[in-house]
Design an enzyme around this catalytic site. Structure first.
Site, PDB file in Angstrom:
ATOM      1  N   SER A 109       0.821  -1.213   0.000  1.00 32.62           N
ATOM      2  CA  SER A 109       0.000   0.000   0.000  1.00 32.62           C
ATOM      3  C   SER A 109       0.852   1.259   0.000  1.00 32.62           C
ATOM      4  O   SER A 109       0.321   2.347  -0.165  1.00 32.62           O
ATOM      5  CB  SER A 109      -0.946  -0.011   1.193  1.00 32.62           C
ATOM      6  OG  SER A 109      -0.286  -0.430   2.340  1.00 32.62           O
ATOM      7  N   HIS A 167      -2.630  -3.096  -6.330  1.00 32.87           N
ATOM      8  CA  HIS A 167      -3.094  -2.684  -5.005  1.00 32.87           C
ATOM      9  C   HIS A 167      -4.606  -2.896  -4.907  1.00 32.87           C
ATOM     10  O   HIS A 167      -5.381  -2.162  -5.519  1.00 32.87           O
ATOM     11  CB  HIS A 167      -2.713  -1.204  -4.807  1.00 32.87           C
ATOM     12  CG  HIS A 167      -3.026  -0.649  -3.473  1.00 32.87           C
ATOM     13  ND1 HIS A 167      -3.205   0.695  -3.249  1.00 32.87           N
ATOM     14  CD2 HIS A 167      -3.193  -1.244  -2.269  1.00 32.87           C
ATOM     15  CE1 HIS A 167      -3.459   0.908  -1.975  1.00 32.87           C
ATOM     16  NE2 HIS A 167      -3.461  -0.255  -1.359  1.00 32.87           N
ATOM     17  N   GLU A 203      -5.546  -0.658  -8.017  1.00 29.29           N
ATOM     18  CA  GLU A 203      -4.620   0.372  -8.486  1.00 29.29           C
ATOM     19  C   GLU A 203      -3.392  -0.367  -9.016  1.00 29.29           C
ATOM     20  O   GLU A 203      -2.826  -1.210  -8.323  1.00 29.29           O
ATOM     21  CB  GLU A 203      -4.258   1.236  -7.268  1.00 29.29           C
ATOM     22  CG  GLU A 203      -3.620   2.539  -7.592  1.00 29.29           C
ATOM     23  CD  GLU A 203      -3.452   3.414  -6.338  1.00 29.29           C
ATOM     24  OE1 GLU A 203      -3.320   2.873  -5.218  1.00 29.29           O
ATOM     25  OE2 GLU A 203      -3.440   4.639  -6.498  1.00 29.29           O
ATOM     26  N   ASN A 243      -3.650   6.167  -1.447  1.00 29.47           N
ATOM     27  CA  ASN A 243      -3.261   6.493  -0.072  1.00 29.47           C
ATOM     28  C   ASN A 243      -2.688   7.904   0.071  1.00 29.47           C
ATOM     29  O   ASN A 243      -2.700   8.468   1.165  1.00 29.47           O
ATOM     30  CB  ASN A 243      -2.299   5.443   0.478  1.00 29.47           C
ATOM     31  CG  ASN A 243      -3.059   4.190   0.887  1.00 29.47           C
ATOM     32  OD1 ASN A 243      -4.204   4.289   1.365  1.00 29.47           O
ATOM     33  ND2 ASN A 243      -2.481   3.027   0.681  1.00 29.47           N
TER      34      ASN A 243
END
Ligand code: 3HC
Length: 315
Positions: A133, A167, A179, A217
């Site tokens: 992440s 992701h 992602e 993120n």
């Protein structure tokens, strides 16, 4: 075989890690993409057992809700094969996965070790994806070189080219996004095949450059961090902060409940990575977040975070 199979060419998939994320990835691969063989790998037999039990629970729920027939659930279950370590991913000299997705602990050292070991075990044709992440995919790719490959050899140059970030989002069976993050070294055909694979898993795919936090993120974590700072400064109660975002902006969960759901240790780790790698003060983690992690309050998984979670509500 399911849609896009010709494009991605994955007939056997390896998944490293049978926690929430790995198990979810194995589930969508078996149920949605209908990959014929999904090898779910975990070094911990207890965790592997837990993962398989959760896979069964998800199938049973989908059958009870009429989303799958019993026959479809049985077929999906037959595609899942628990294996106990990376060497077991190579089924025979001419049978090994076309793709492996790593969803192990969020630690660079752990991932470097896994990718080194994958590169030593599996042929150069195997796509190696990480579900990280926030860790640099480029750094992880640089570790995907077989132990016996000489510096500058074809193996050492080609190894990192088949690595990229895929992701997924928690809960994987529910969240529609993947992602995709190419490393600096990733070749274009690997990106195309991984994109097709994620679509076959029923996901919409977005692409991001390999920057700290990627797109998701980079936006989500400062938002969560600001909510924690809002609480820390006594501006409002945790309930009102969450209600504000749920009812004012239509978020399914407020940011503090979401932080508990993701894991406060994970949120802190991601903020620290973004702060360290950019030296930008806007990514400075909240002191309260750090203290809660110091206390072992990791959120839903540990039973306590901003809210309390009785053991029967935890997965
Ligand atoms: N695994 C699988 N399925 C799950 C699940 C889990 N852990 N938790 C809930 N679900 C399923 C339920 O079974 C249900 O399925 P159904 O539609 O077939 O009945 C569906 O999700 C809805 O669940 P509930 O009715 O129990 O509860 P809610 O309606 O409150 O939804 C939620 C729960 C889906 C988690 C919703 O609150 C939500 O979307 N929250 C936001 C989650 C989010 O933002 N995730 C991304 C986190 S960031 C991330 O993962 C990236 C990382 O890098 C940090």
């Amino acid at each position: 075989m399911a849609v896009n199979a010709a494009k991605h060419g994955v007939k056997t998939l390896g998944v490293i890690g049978s926690g929430q994320m790995g198990l979810g990835i194995a589930f969508v691969a078996a149920v949605k993409a209908q990959v014929p063989k999904v090898l779910l790998c975990d070094a911990s037999p207890a965790q592997l057992k837990k993962g398989v039990a959760f896979f069964d629970k998800l199938l049973a729920k989908d059958v009870s809700k009429g989303k799958l027939t019993q026959e479809e659930a049985d077929a999906a279950k037959a595609r899942l094969h628990p294996v106990d370590g990376i060497p077991a991913l190579k089924l025979s000299s001419d049978d090994s996965p076309q793709m492996v997705i790593e969803a192990a602990t969020e630690s660079l050292a752990v991932k470097q070790k896994i990718f080194g070991s994958l590169a030593s075990t599996l042929p150069l044709s195997t796509i190696l994806a990480t579900n990280t992440s926030s860790i640099s995919v480029t750094k992880i790719a640089a570790s995907a070189i077989a132990e016996n490959a000489k510096a500058g050899s074809e193996d050492a140059i080609e190894g990192p080219k088949r690595v990229l970030g895929l992701h997924f989002f928690n809960p994987v069976p529910v969240m529609k996004l993947v992602e995709l993050i190419p490393a600096l070294q990733t070749s274009k055909d690997i990106v195309d095949r991984a994109h097709a694979f994620a679509e076959a898993c029923g996901k919409t795919v977005t692409h991001s450059t390999d920057v700290p936090g990627f797109v998701s993120n980079r936006l989500l974590m400062p938002f969560i961090n600001e909510a924690i700072m809002t609480l820390e400064k006594g501006i409002s109660s945790k309930e009102d902060i969450d209600t504000c975002l749920r009812f004012g902006m239509g978020h399914p969960m407020g940011p503090l409940a979401l932080a508990d759901f993701i894991g406060l240790d994970t949120c802190l780790y991601i903020m620290e990575t973004m702060y360290r790698e950019t030296c930008d003060s806007k990514y400075r983690p909240s002191v309260l977040l750090g203290r809660m992690v110091d206390a072992g309050w990791y959120g839903k998984k540990s039973g306590k975070g901003f809210y309390d979670y009785p053991s029967d509500t935890r997965v």
